[in-house]
Design an enzyme around this catalytic site. Structure first.
Site, PDB file in Angstrom:
ATOM      1  N   LYS A 142       0.850  -1.197   0.000  1.00 35.49           N
ATOM      2  CA  LYS A 142       0.000   0.000   0.000  1.00 35.49           C
ATOM      3  C   LYS A 142       0.891   1.254   0.000  1.00 35.49           C
ATOM      4  CE  LYS A 142      -0.190  -0.076   5.047  1.00 35.49           C
ATOM      5  NZ  LYS A 142      -0.937  -0.550   6.224  1.00 35.49           N
ATOM      6  N   TYR A 191      14.913  31.385   2.709  1.00 33.15           N
ATOM      7  CA  TYR A 191      13.676  32.001   3.200  1.00 33.15           C
ATOM      8  C   TYR A 191      13.747  32.209   4.707  1.00 33.15           C
ATOM      9  CZ  TYR A 191      11.303  30.816  -1.209  1.00 33.15           C
ATOM     10  OH  TYR A 191      10.918  30.716  -2.514  1.00 33.15           O
TER      11      TYR A 191
END
Ligand SMILES: *Cc1c(COP(=O)(O)O)cnc(C)c1O
Length: 363
Positions: A12, A247
């Protein structure tokens, strides 16, 4: 795992981030079953040409029940899904085999044990066969105390007995084990084990590993991560003492610094929480991530690796020379667990299978 127990390889979540297309064929060649969360994941396995029996373990919305063949087995834990499977049988002629999911204390999915007789009647009325019974443990990974798991196992034993009585026959598939259960408690193996994280070469948790060592000593199980994540140096920046990087200007140079800019960021699954915390490997040496990790780029301080050049390999996850960065380390630094870190690796990253053992390398 116990001899005779069948293996369901859990693929999965894009094979825990390793890549379904790369992992599933290998898993299908070595395991009896493939286990997924959704119906769409099951169809994807078929589109990859894999004909193994598939176990859908997660939720099923009504609209997801289409184009599934009779070798796709479904966990059922609600009356609604039972009815929809009945409708699917009537409209398609295909009866998807059912595994009753029993809640033994996880309180996530599953019928109460007291509902078994009544669920069996509904299934029979819908023309569906119950071929399996399953449960899932709540607290095997996170603890060194396994009393709750033992209690869940006892309740599951009662549920299996109740289902046998109800069906007046044996139940072909009885399963409870995930990696941690199978590693620590042989008695949870029954005849099918659903193995995910350890198949990819990772311990489910530090506690699982410690429990294993306390019980068995250091030898016996050696798990080697199958996945490495590599990139290259895109360009350099020179930063003078006192200048800031990235940033928010969260990192300030205390010396003349040579930065390497890497074309990887949080959009790829390199968590922003790793800003100013993690290390990557360049020239066989660990070097720090400096400044904030951006969406598609990040900066690392390579002042101490003067030979580094544009295009050089950078290891984000895996080994380079004698140095290593593990998924466990990056998970801990970003406030999560190896499972989450791995399955968040973007499906868009190109993946390459290298080595005979089908080692999966993501670049
Ligand atoms: C994901 C999952 C597993 C596999 O768990 P691992 O800890 O990765 O081995 C087993 N059973 C169920 C129901 C799952 O959802």
């Amino acid at each position: 795992m116990t001899r005779g127990t069948k293996l369901a390889a859990v693929v999965k979540a894009n094979a825990y981030g390793h890549g379904t297309a790369e992992v599933a064929p290998f898993a299908a060649a070595h395991a009896d079953w493939l286990a997924v969360h959704t119906a769409e994941e099951a169809r994807r396995l078929r589109r990859l040409g894999l004909s193994s029996p598939v176990l859908i373990m997660g939720f099923m919305a009504r609209g997801e029940l289409h184009d599934l063949d009779a070798d796709v087995h479904v966990f059922v834990s609600t009356d609604e899904v039972l009815r929809w499977l009945g409708e699917y049988r009537r409209s398609s002629g295909i009866s998807l085999p059912i595994h009753l999911k029993i809640d033994t204390g996880t309180k996530r999915q599953g019928f109460e044990r007291s509902r078994i007789a009544d669920v069996c009647r509904t299934a029979a009325g819908e023309g569906l066969s119950i071929v399996g019974i399953a449960t899932h443990f709540a607290n095997i990974e996170d603890t060194l105390e396994h009393d709750f798991a033992r209690r869940q196992l006892a309740l599951f034993g009662d549920a299996v007995a109740a289902l046998r009585r109800e069906l007046s026959s044996d139940v072909p598939y009885v399963h409870a084990a995930c990696s941690a259960a199978s590693l620590l408690f042989r008695e949870t193996d029954f005849n099918l084990a659903r193995i995910g994280i350890s198949m990819y070469g990772h311990w489910p948790s530090r506690e699982t590993r410690l429990t294993w060592i306390l019980d068995h000593g250091r030898n016996g199980v050696k798990l080697e991560p199958a996945l490495a994540w590599r990139t290259v140096i895109g360009q350099f920046q020179h930063v003078a003492t006192g200048e800031t990087v990235g940033y928010g200007r969260t990192w300030r140079a205390l010396r003349a610094t040579r930065l390497a800019v890497l074309p990887v960021g949080y959009a790829d699954g390199y968590a922003r929480a790793l800003s100013n915390r993690a290390r990557v490997l360049v020239g066989g040496r660990p070097v720090p991530v400096v400044g904030r990790v951006c969406m598609n780029m990040m900066m690392v301080d390579v002042t101490d690796v003067p030979e580094a050049a544009v295009g050089d390999e950078v290891v984000l996850l895996g080994r380079q020379g004698d140095a290593a960065v593990t998924a466990e380390e990056l998970a801990e630094l970003s406030g999560t667990i190896n499972y989450e870190f791995l399955c968040r690796l973007s499906p868009a990253i190109p993946r390459f299978v290298v080595g005979d053992a089908g080692e999966v390398a993501a670049r």
